[in-house]
Design a protein around this motif. Structure first.
Motif, PDB file in Angstrom:
ATOM      1  N   LEU A 274      48.067  53.767  53.180  1.00  0.00           N
ATOM      2  CA  LEU A 274      47.895  53.149  51.516  1.00  0.00           C
ATOM      3  C   LEU A 274      46.869  52.154  51.749  1.00  0.00           C
ATOM      4  N   ILE A 275      46.121  52.139  51.025  1.00  0.00           N
ATOM      5  CA  ILE A 275      44.909  51.040  50.878  1.00  0.00           C
ATOM      6  C   ILE A 275      45.369  50.321  49.292  1.00  0.00           C
ATOM      7  N   GLN A 276      45.516  49.045  49.165  1.00  0.00           N
ATOM      8  CA  GLN A 276      45.745  48.422  48.282  1.00  0.00           C
ATOM      9  C   GLN A 276      44.642  47.937  47.228  1.00  0.00           C
TER      10      GLN A 276
ATOM     11  N   LEU B 172      39.219  46.053  50.756  1.00  0.00           N
ATOM     12  CA  LEU B 172      37.707  46.633  50.847  1.00  0.00           C
ATOM     13  C   LEU B 172      37.797  47.963  51.725  1.00  0.00           C
ATOM     14  N   PHE B 173      37.059  48.944  51.201  1.00  0.00           N
ATOM     15  CA  PHE B 173      36.852  50.130  52.258  1.00  0.00           C
ATOM     16  C   PHE B 173      35.895  49.728  53.430  1.00  0.00           C
ATOM     17  N   ASP B 174      35.828  50.574  54.297  1.00  0.00           N
ATOM     18  CA  ASP B 174      35.130  50.172  55.433  1.00  0.00           C
ATOM     19  C   ASP B 174      33.458  50.006  54.856  1.00  0.00           C
ATOM     20  N   ASN B 175      33.078  50.568  54.040  1.00  0.00           N
ATOM     21  CA  ASN B 175      31.637  50.316  53.611  1.00  0.00           C
ATOM     22  C   ASN B 175      31.553  48.963  52.861  1.00  0.00           C
ATOM     23  N   GLY B 176      32.724  48.198  52.802  1.00  0.00           N
ATOM     24  CA  GLY B 176      32.398  46.991  51.998  1.00  0.00           C
ATOM     25  C   GLY B 176      32.689  47.111  50.513  1.00  0.00           C
ATOM     26  N   HIS B 177      32.796  48.209  49.777  1.00  0.00           N
ATOM     27  CA  HIS B 177      32.977  48.315  48.327  1.00  0.00           C
ATOM     28  C   HIS B 177      34.584  47.931  48.321  1.00  0.00           C
ATOM     29  N   LYS B 178      34.965  47.343  46.985  1.00  0.00           N
ATOM     30  CA  LYS B 178      36.198  47.020  46.730  1.00  0.00           C
ATOM     31  C   LYS B 178      37.222  48.044  46.054  1.00  0.00           C
ATOM     32  N   VAL B 179      38.317  48.114  46.652  1.00  0.00           N
ATOM     33  CA  VAL B 179      39.002  49.303  46.133  1.00  0.00           C
ATOM     34  C   VAL B 179      39.733  48.553  44.596  1.00  0.00           C
TER      35      VAL B 179
END
Length: 159
Positions: free
Chosen positions: A132-134, A138-145
């Protein structure tokens, strides 16, 4: 597969997907429409791969097709670069309890106008191996979830 104007036109006409009212991009109609078309592109490509599939996405908000009595949800991720094997595939957290048996994943590169089949996995196996990511992480590519979601390594997918 290279995606030309004819296939994009076909994806636009694939159907109205009213459940897009649940997208995180509902405040941006242009982005929402783009996601709808790319989602349709994944569904349309799946249908061309499995013409025996019964399409239900035009009447069911939880799955897109039925194949061999299994409910299939087609997920199409959109990006700008080539897909990297180290990336994950995702299922939105609010979809965890949807009536689905299998997930099938595609990736569409906007820059290359290329659609790539990534593979599929049973829902049971997906939730055995995902994390689970909240929202706000941040994703691995630096983009915000933008919303809670479950992530799974593409190495777990069956081609």
């Amino acid at each position: 597969m290279k995606v030309g104007n004819e296939l994009l036109k076909e994806a636009k006409e694939w159907g109205l997907f009213e459940s897009n009212k649940y997208t995180v991009y509902k405040q941006n109609k242009q982005t929402q429409n783009e996601f709808k078309i790319i989602g349709n592109l994944g569904e349309l490509t799946f249908y061309k791969m499995y013409p025996q599939a019964e399409r239900i996405s035009n009447k069911d908000y939880e799955a897109d097709f039925i194949v061999n009595n299994k409910r299939i949800d087609v997920k199409t991720k959109i990006g700008y670069s080539e897909f990297k094997a180290s990336w994950n595939v995702h299922v939105q957290a609010h979809q965890k309890n949807h009536n689905v048996d299998w997930y099938v994943f595609f990736y569409y590169s906007k820059n290359a106008k290329q659609l790539e089949y990534l593979g599929g996995i049973s829902k049971i196996d997906f939730f055995k191996h995902c994390k689970l990511i909240q929202k706000g992480d941040l994703f691995d590519n630096g983009h915000k979830v933008h919303q809670n979601q479950y992530a799974l390594s593409t190495s777990k997918l069956i081609l």
